[in-house]
Design a protein around this motif. Structure first.
Motif, PDB file in Angstrom:
ATOM      1  N   ASP A 166      -7.839  46.799  -5.339  1.00 51.36           N
ATOM      2  CA  ASP A 166      -7.839  47.184  -6.767  1.00 51.36           C
ATOM      3  C   ASP A 166      -6.413  47.163  -7.324  1.00 51.36           C
ATOM      4  N   HIS A 167      -5.470  47.634  -6.515  1.00 52.34           N
ATOM      5  CA  HIS A 167      -4.073  47.642  -6.967  1.00 52.34           C
ATOM      6  C   HIS A 167      -3.554  46.220  -7.186  1.00 52.34           C
ATOM      7  N   HIS A 173      -2.858  41.424 -13.332  1.00 53.57           N
ATOM      8  CA  HIS A 173      -3.036  41.484 -14.789  1.00 53.57           C
ATOM      9  C   HIS A 173      -1.711  41.879 -15.447  1.00 53.57           C
ATOM     10  N   HIS A 174      -1.135  42.951 -14.936  1.00 52.11           N
ATOM     11  CA  HIS A 174       0.066  43.504 -15.557  1.00 52.11           C
ATOM     12  C   HIS A 174       1.235  42.515 -15.477  1.00 52.11           C
ATOM     13  N   THR A 175       1.410  41.883 -14.318  1.00 47.32           N
ATOM     14  CA  THR A 175       2.570  41.013 -14.107  1.00 47.32           C
ATOM     15  C   THR A 175       2.344  39.596 -14.629  1.00 47.32           C
ATOM     16  N   PHE A 176       1.165  39.024 -14.335  1.00 52.05           N
ATOM     17  CA  PHE A 176       0.948  37.603 -14.653  1.00 52.05           C
ATOM     18  C   PHE A 176       0.002  37.394 -15.827  1.00 52.05           C
ATOM     19  N   GLY A 177      -0.602  38.459 -16.304  1.00 53.83           N
ATOM     20  CA  GLY A 177      -1.527  38.325 -17.440  1.00 53.83           C
ATOM     21  C   GLY A 177      -2.904  37.822 -17.049  1.00 53.83           C
ATOM     22  N   LEU A 178      -3.203  37.756 -15.726  1.00 50.89           N
ATOM     23  CA  LEU A 178      -4.527  37.271 -15.312  1.00 50.89           C
ATOM     24  C   LEU A 178      -5.603  38.150 -15.968  1.00 50.89           C
ATOM     25  N   PRO A 179      -6.612  37.527 -16.583  1.00 51.47           N
ATOM     26  CA  PRO A 179      -7.611  38.319 -17.332  1.00 51.47           C
ATOM     27  C   PRO A 179      -8.655  38.966 -16.403  1.00 51.47           C
ATOM     28  N   VAL A 180      -8.315  40.138 -15.912  1.00 53.40           N
ATOM     29  CA  VAL A 180      -9.172  40.794 -14.913  1.00 53.40           C
ATOM     30  C   VAL A 180      -9.959  41.954 -15.518  1.00 53.40           C
ATOM     31  N   LEU A 181     -11.038  42.288 -14.828  1.00 56.60           N
ATOM     32  CA  LEU A 181     -11.863  43.466 -15.121  1.00 56.60           C
ATOM     33  C   LEU A 181     -12.214  44.075 -13.773  1.00 56.60           C
ATOM     34  N   THR A 182     -12.277  45.401 -13.689  1.00 58.13           N
ATOM     35  CA  THR A 182     -12.655  46.041 -12.418  1.00 58.13           C
ATOM     36  C   THR A 182     -13.788  47.021 -12.672  1.00 58.13           C
ATOM     37  N   GLY A 241     -16.268  43.555 -21.519  1.00 57.83           N
ATOM     38  CA  GLY A 241     -15.252  44.505 -21.055  1.00 57.83           C
ATOM     39  C   GLY A 241     -13.871  44.154 -21.604  1.00 57.83           C
ATOM     40  N   ARG A 242     -13.072  45.189 -21.794  1.00 57.31           N
ATOM     41  CA  ARG A 242     -11.700  44.963 -22.282  1.00 57.31           C
ATOM     42  C   ARG A 242     -10.804  44.550 -21.121  1.00 57.31           C
ATOM     43  N   LEU A 243      -9.998  43.528 -21.335  1.00 62.77           N
ATOM     44  CA  LEU A 243      -9.175  42.980 -20.254  1.00 62.77           C
ATOM     45  C   LEU A 243      -8.264  44.038 -19.648  1.00 62.77           C
ATOM     46  N   GLY A 244      -8.175  44.012 -18.307  1.00 68.38           N
ATOM     47  CA  GLY A 244      -7.301  44.934 -17.594  1.00 68.38           C
ATOM     48  C   GLY A 244      -7.897  46.314 -17.403  1.00 68.38           C
TER      49      GLY A 244
END
Ligand code: NAD
Ligand code: DAU
Length: 356
Positions: A166-167, A173-182, A241-244
């Motif tokens: 999860d981390h 997402h935070h560093t590279f902007g990858l559009p993730v959802l958890t 879902g909202r990204l990140g």
């Protein structure tokens, strides 16, 4: 199309079947077929042109890169993991390899693919990671249910490996902007669950007249989520879902283990009385046996699922009573499936885990 990883496992196969049934968009299923992966779960899709199975490891960067290049998915739903807490206590290596290292390689490969997508495809792309409530640790009886803002306090090698993944998802997402959802969900139950987990194990053992092992005092509490409700939540998060963001998914069904086992026994007494199976006890409850506790056993999990309801309008359809009835009936109706998955290595596992 979408790429599903771990789609031959319990939740993944329910997801693939529901997705093709309701959404209809083509699916590629990448699965390593560990002991928990079973292509039989998806036999109904054998001649379905919308479905393709690929045998492989999420950590195999070459394979995943060429799969992404060929199939050009608009989204990835990552179910692939080692998932059984007791196995993580006996042998954590596979958990570290798949849940941490494998997720890392998958993220790197997906990042390279996503970076090369053009404008609209890049903006629309999603990577949904399926995680667990166990990352939040254990609750005391009066504590509030887990919210998305709770600190991570994993207690088993399994939950620590999921927390690590999860981390990594968050960091990409935070560093590279990858559009993730958890999504972090509670204990799933329903069709196609491997009988190493509490509910299918109890159904399977009871029907065979074997003891029903309860760890410790049986007062540990889990929140039970019917698998098809979980699959609907994953679809909804993928859609809106909202990204990140992370979304907790639960069934609002907190139950002590012993109550769950009593419910199953009573239901089996009604639907498949012991006498009709050549068994001598008058009730399946008499097979209950208290055994030594799981090391580090988390006492209570509870999910506060108000965020996903408020933001995305999802809530579970099944109560525990309706879901467990469907589940018990499914296992009664699918005894050949149970026989297939409980041969071979399953027996070795049971001998190791439940040795006195
Ligand atoms: P499962 O063990 O039934 O299935 C896991 C699937 O992943 C199997 O098909 C297996 O072959 C595949 N797999 C394992 N390692 C792989 C690898 N390296 N590459 C590709 N495929 C691989 O698990 P499940 O119960 O369906 O859980 C699915 C996901 O949901 C997991 O990430 C788990 O942590 C999470 N989860 C499960 C529950 C639950 O109650 N079952 C609750 C919360 C979260
Ligand atoms: O909370 C979500 C998690 O739920 C998922 O992340 C895991 O992948 C999934 O396996 C499940 O973990 P649990 O450890 O809660 O599930 P399990 O079915 O193994 O056990 C449920 C409870 O029942 C737990 O308190 C341990 C107890 N138990 C389990 C077994 C297998 C018994 O008392 N006897 C048993 O034989």
């Amino acid at each position: 199309m979408i790429l599903v990883t771990g789609g031959a496992g319990f939740i993944g196969s329910n997801f693939v079947l529901d997705w093709l049934g309701h959404v209809g968009e083509p699916v590629v299923n990448l699965d390593k077929l560990t002991y928990a992966g079973n292509p039989d779960n998806l036999v109904a899709l054998k001649s379905d042109e919308r479905y393709r199975f690929v045998h492989g490891d999420i950590g195999d960067a070459g394979l995943v890169a060429s799969l992404l290049k060929d199939s050009q998915p608009r989204a990835i739903v990552n179910f692939a993991a080692e998932s059984h807490v007791d196995r993580s206590i006996h042998g954590p290596d596979d958990f570290i390899q798949t849940n941490i290292v494998g997720t890392f390689h998958l993220l790197e490969t997906v990042r390279a693919y996503w970076t090369e997508l053009d404008g609209s495809a890049k903006a629309a792309f999603r990577f949904l990671h399926v995680s667990t409530d166990e990352v939040y640790g254990s609750l005391e009886p009066g504590d509030s249910a887990f919210q998305e803002t709770n600190a991570y306090r994993p207690n088993s090698p399994y939950s620590a490996s999921k927390a690590s993944s999860d981390h990594l998802i968050r960091a990409y997402h935070h560093t590279f902007g990858l559009p993730v959802l958890t999504t972090n969900c509670s204990n799933n139950y329903g069709p196609y669950q491997f009988p190493e987990k509490l509910i299918p194990l109890v159904i399977h053992n009871a029907l065979a007249g074997k003891s029903l092992p309860i760890y410790g005092d049986g007062r540990q509490i889990r929140d039970w989520l019917y698998v098809k409700d979980h699959c609907a939540a994953v679809c909804r998060v993928l859609e809106a879902g909202r990204l990140g963001e992370t979304y907790n998914v639960g069934g609002w069904n907190e139950k002590p283990n012993i109550d769950v086992v009593h419910t199953i026994c009573d239901m089996l007494d009604e639907l498949a009385p012991p006498s009709t199976r050549g068994l001598s006890p008058a009730t399946y409850r008499s097979l209950i046996t208290f055994v030594k506790d799981r090391p580090g056993h988390d006492r209570r999990y509870a999910i506060d699922a108000t965020k996903i309801e408020r933001e995305l309008g999802w809530k579970p359809v099944e109560t525990f009573e309706t879901g467990i009835r469907k589940t018990v009936q499914w296992y009664l109706d699918h005894q050949p499936w149970v026989r297939n998955v409980t041969s071979g290595s399953y027996r070795q596992w049971v001998e190791t885990q439940y040795r006195a």
